[in-house]
Design an enzyme around this catalytic site. Sequence first.
Site, PDB file in Angstrom:
ATOM      1  N   SER A  33       0.827  -1.201  -0.149  1.00 30.39           N
ATOM      2  CA  SER A  33      -0.125  -0.097   0.056  1.00 30.39           C
ATOM      3  C   SER A  33       0.680   1.209  -0.109  1.00 30.39           C
ATOM      4  CB  SER A  33      -0.948   0.004   1.319  1.00 30.39           C
ATOM      5  OG  SER A  33      -1.987   1.085   1.194  1.00 30.39           O
ATOM      6  N   HIS A  58      -3.261  -1.241  -3.583  1.00 30.04           N
ATOM      7  CA  HIS A  58      -4.799  -1.481  -3.846  1.00 30.04           C
ATOM      8  C   HIS A  58      -5.241   0.308  -3.625  1.00 30.04           C
ATOM      9  CE1 HIS A  58      -4.914  -1.689   1.111  1.00 30.04           C
ATOM     10  NE2 HIS A  58      -4.104  -0.664   0.485  1.00 30.04           N
TER      11      HIS A  58
END
Length: 159
Positions: A33, A58
């Site tokens: 991330s 994501h």
Amino acid sequence: GGSADDMFALYDVMRVIQKDCEIHTFGLGKVMSAGVLLLAAGTKGKRKIGKNCRVMMHSVAGASYGSLHNLENEMDEIKWLQEQHINCLIEETAMTRRQIKKMLAKRMNVYLTAEEAVKLGIADKIEKLKANKNAAMLFYDKDEKIQVRLKIQRKIQLV
């Protein structure tokens, strides 16, 4: 991984520091991330990744509660964070807006191998780790004369 706000704070500091010195980034284990942008934000040519490292990307996530107006305001902020994150990834990697949005459109965690991360410009080079007789892991870049020792006590020491 971590908070988008913390990621942007570190990213801004890296941008300032990089004007005066190189920033070497190393991806080991799993870069997730927010960590993906920080790995990519190192000085070009100095961004390294372990052979077995996994990179996970994501969409920005958030949660809120309150009045409708507050929720709309929070949604606008999350959308801004997402666009800002995409813009920074475009600047730091070889990925296009279209590629990034296609990955994020899957609405799930997207995992990349070290090879894929290099191909997409998140890192520049895959490095091998090796053990020494003192039961520590060594990272050594012969070109840069840099050695990082990851000791069992989880301390990182530049040698």
